[in-house]
Structures are given as C-alpha cells and as structure tokens.
Design an enzyme around this catalytic site. Structure first.
Site: not given
Ligand code: AR6
Length: 173
Positions: A10-11, A24, A32, A34, A124-125
């Site tokens: 986990d970042i 975004n 996500g 973000d 998602v992207y």
C-alpha cells in the site's frame, strides 16, 4: 537500475519524500489509489488540492503533475499526476511517459531524494500492466533521475510479478 525498487503493498505506507497519486484532472480525490491517499492524508490534503488553481475545472491536465504538502502521510509531498485513459485518449503511451517525467521533474525541483509511484493508469483507466511497466522503467531509468530512490508500489502479488518480469526483460536487452 540500482536506484529503482519494486514493492508489493500500500503506497500510503511509503516512507519517502514524495508519494505520487494517480489522480483525475479535478484533483479533489476519487477511488482507487487516489481515494486511499486522501483517506490517510486527511482533510489537509484536500484543502491543499483546492489551493491549486483550476482552469475550467481542471487542476491537472492529463500527463502533467502538481505538488502539494502530504497531510498526515509520512511523505513530505504528494505529487498528483493524471494518467491517460487507455482506450479513450489518443497516444496514451506519450501521455503516460509525460506523467512519469513531470512527476520526476517536480520531485527533483523540490529537492526530493526518494519518490514512490503507484501503477499510474493501470486501474480504472485500463492501461495494461506490462505496457505501463515498460514505459515507467523507460523513463525512470534515465541518467538524470539517478539521484532519486524510486520505488514502485504494486498493489497485488500478480501485479508485482508482471512488473518484475518486464524489468528483468529490459535488463537482458
Ligand atoms: N497502494 C498502491 N497501489 C494501489 C492502491 C494503494 N493503496 N490502491 C489501488 N492501487 P487506480 P488509475 C493500484 O484506479 O487507473 C481514481 O478514481 C490499483 O490496483 O487507482 O490511474 C482517480 O481519481 C492499480 O494497479 O488509478 C481517477 O479518476 C493502480 O493503483 C482514476 O481513479 C492504479 O489504479 C485514475 O485511474
């Protein structure tokens, strides 16, 4: 590529100068990675993002990067970048390379010694992990970033395996 490491995890736990967020264009949070970064960093990060002046609602165009303080994260800064939507944006490879390049540039300009990246655009992207890894390594391994300790945080073991395989294949070229 001795200054580059691959980590599964986990970042938001990264103990580095700058954590990169796959944001975004509005830069006010999302899902996500973000969402995870904003949850841990808290209100201070959202307030810092609001200070970034929007142009027609856009605080960070695709491929660009913005820097803010990091709120409650261990890191000093969050570097927000926006990756391309793989099947929607034209020339996604150029845009993804720009996202890495502009994030690294901001880290250097702000005297960072260490930076952690998630797999930008790979959620998602919809960017394929292996193609994204190749672009990420291509940019991050450049001479001008040698002074930075760069870590990639891959969320799952299978993502880590893909990045490791791409990294090894590039080393044997
Ligand atoms: N630590 C490390 N990696 C993570 C974490 C975490 N805590 N959580 C997710 N990932 P995504 P994108 C991985 O969708 O594709 C947001 O809503 C995840 O498994 O977060 O660039 C933004 O607001 C995947 O491999 O980012 C944008 O609207 C990678 O991080 C949009 O999503 C990126 O997945 C950006 O989409």
């Amino acid at each position: 590529m001795t200054n580059i490491s691959l980590i599964q995890g986990d970042i938001t736990t990264a103990d580095v100068d700058a954590v990169v967020n796959a944001a975004n264009p509005a830069m006010l949070g999302g899902g996500g990675v973000d969402g995870a970064i904003h949850r841990v960093a808290g209100r201070a990060l959202l307030e810092a993002c609001k200070q970034v002046k929007p142009v027609n609602g856009v605080r960070c165009p695709v491929g660009e990067a913005r820097i803010t303080p990091a709120g409650q994260l261990k890191a000093r800064y969050v570097i927000h970048t926006v990756g391309p939507r793989y099947r929607i944006d034209d020339h996604p490879e150029d845009l993804l390379r720009n996202a890495y390049r502009n994030s690294l540039q901001l880290a250097l300009e702000n005297y960072c010694k260490s930076i952690a990246f998630p797999a930008i655009s790979c959620g998602v992207y919809g960017y394929p992990m292996d193609e994204a890894a190749e672009i990420a390594f291509g940019e991050c391994s450049k001479e001008k970033y040698q002074s930075l300790a760069i870590s990639f945080y891959l969320f799952s073991q299978s993502d880590l395996d893909v990045w490791r395989a791409v990294c090894e294949s590039l080393l044997t070229l």
